[in-house]
Scaffold this motif. Structure first.
Motif, mmCIF file in Angstrom:
data_model
loop_
_atom_site.group_PDB
_atom_site.id
_atom_site.type_symbol
_atom_site.label_atom_id
_atom_site.label_comp_id
_atom_site.label_asym_id
_atom_site.label_seq_id
_atom_site.Cartn_x
_atom_site.Cartn_y
_atom_site.Cartn_z
ATOM 1 N N MET A 198 0.831 -1.207 0.000
ATOM 2 C CA MET A 198 0.000 0.000 0.000
ATOM 3 C C MET A 198 0.862 1.253 0.000
ATOM 4 N N ASN A 199 1.981 1.188 0.695
ATOM 5 C CA ASN A 199 2.894 2.328 0.699
ATOM 6 C C ASN A 199 3.458 2.578 -0.701
ATOM 7 N N PHE A 202 0.661 4.029 -2.967
ATOM 8 C CA PHE A 202 0.388 5.444 -2.732
ATOM 9 C C PHE A 202 1.654 6.292 -2.741
ATOM 10 N N PHE A 206 1.672 6.146 2.503
ATOM 11 C CA PHE A 206 0.752 5.431 3.380
ATOM 12 C C PHE A 206 1.303 5.214 4.784
ATOM 13 N N TYR A 209 0.607 8.004 7.000
ATOM 14 C CA TYR A 209 -0.735 8.554 6.774
ATOM 15 C C TYR A 209 -1.456 8.850 8.088
ATOM 16 N N TYR A 268 -9.214 4.699 3.868
ATOM 17 C CA TYR A 268 -7.830 4.348 4.173
ATOM 18 C C TYR A 268 -7.359 4.898 5.515
ATOM 19 N N TRP A 272 -5.714 2.196 7.902
ATOM 20 C CA TRP A 272 -4.394 2.432 8.496
ATOM 21 C C TRP A 272 -4.422 2.116 9.992
#
Length: 362
Positions: A198-199, A202, A206, A209, A268, A272
């Motif tokens: 996910m990092n 994005f 992320f 975040y 998200y 997170w």
């Protein structure tokens, strides 16, 4: 939408026979339902309504909307630090001066619903594997003894059958336990890998975040810059080129509003925080499993804590005589058997089971 979401409740049904841990179920069942729910909501928002609305003159609006949705939009990262209303119209929206290197393109927002779906599959995989490995063994040996609504003769027959199974299959459950613990470790690996991916998805935003959102509460209102707009901008730019009447190339600069990103950013934020909670719980779970494996003196206390009706002497005897696989099986039996029946079975099992080699050498 309600019918689609109602279909997910089967994943959260209470199981009368439990073969796993509460944290394991939180990862596999609750997180899977959470991600599928988010995916469905974002999918509905994306395809029912207007996920993007662009302002442009001289061109039909629906043409520009479709083009910018397919080919992505962009912002100017240095414009996020400028004052809105004086230096820029919106965060991240400024003149690009034809500098392609200064632009930051956003192409992932239309893929979020699919990414969430595949994340849900990844979270369900450990449960799928464990169900295949377990093969209904616990249900088979419990034989309804988790319920007390049966005749005395039937209860005694089932209890004797369970005791006979335990005695005949001593030292044959190590693989059973190891497979389950491997599935728990897979949950931890899954969370780590998903957070890393996910990092990457994005553009490296992320991991920090949630931290930046928490830090926002300490910043004065007039100095606040919403960290969510870096990942999910609400207003972006899009360039549409077309030919004029004489064949000359025309450039149309449009301003695009992305209502879908309001849903994406809230989704998200929750993911997170939930993934961080799951990460902490899984680390604690793996440390707990390490104590069970490498600290045998810890096992009798756990066995006694599972059912206080079983005396500590019997718990010590069983923990000393059985290997780790057999100990894990009777530990899980304590969760699924009626407490009184469990006490009877364990008391008789402790008398009849042969001591381990290590016990005989003492």
């Amino acid at each position: 939408m309600y019918k689609l979401l109602a279909g997910l409740k089967s994943y959260l049904k209470w199981q009368p026979i439990q073969t796993d841990n509460a944290i394991f179920r939180l990862h596999n069942s609750f997180t899977t339902v959470l991600l599928l729910t988010c995916s469905m909501i974002i999918t509905a928002t994306q395809f029912v309504g207007h996920p993007i609305s662009c302002i442009v003159s001289g061109i039909p609006t629906h043409v520009v909307n479709t083009f910018c949705w397919i080919h992505s939009t962009f912002t100017m990262p240095d414009a996020f630090k400028r004052q809105v209303g004086r230096e820029v119209a919106h965060p991240g929206v400024a003149n690009d001066f034809n500098d392609e290197d200064a632009k930051k393109y956003y192409t992932y927002y239309q893929w979020v619903c699919f990414v969430l779906f595949f994340q849900a599959i990844a979270c369900y995989t450990p449960k799928f594997l464990w169900d295949k490995f377990e093969g209904g063994l616990m249900r088979m040996i419990v034989m309804g003894l988790n319920l007390t609504i049966c005749t005395r003769e039937e209860k005694e027959a089932k209890r004797d059958a369970l005791l006979d199974y335990l005695i005949k299959h001593v030292k044959r459950h190590k693989l059973y336990a190891m497979r389950y613990w491997a599935c728990e470790a897979l949950c931890f690996i899954n969370i780590i890998v998903q957070m890393y991916l996910m990092n990457r998805f994005f553009d490296g935003e992320f991991m920090s975040y949630g931290t930046r959102i928490m830090q926002l509460s300490d910043v004065p209102q007039e100095q606040r810059v919403d960290p969510m707009v870096y990942i999910f901008p609400r207003v972006t730019k899009c360039i549409f080129h077309k030919y004029g009447a004489s064949g000359s190339l025309q450039k149309h600069d449009s301003l695009c509003i992305l209502p879908l990103n309001i849903v994406n950013e809230k989704t998200y934020v929750f993911i997170w925080f939930w993934y961080m909670i799951m990460l902490v719980m899984l680390i604690g779970l793996l440390l707990f499993r390490a104590c069970i494996i490498f600290m045998p003196k810890f096992r009798p206390r756990l066995l006694n804590a599972r059912n206080r009706m079983v005396p500590m002497e019997i718990c010590r005897s069983l923990s000393r005589k059985l290997d780790i696989g057999d100990w894990w099986l009777i530990y899980m039996l304590g969760r699924n058997l009626d407490p009184a029946i469990y006490k009877e079975v364990m008391s008789e099992f402790a008398k009849q089971v042969e001591p381990s080699k290590h016990d005989r050498t003492k």
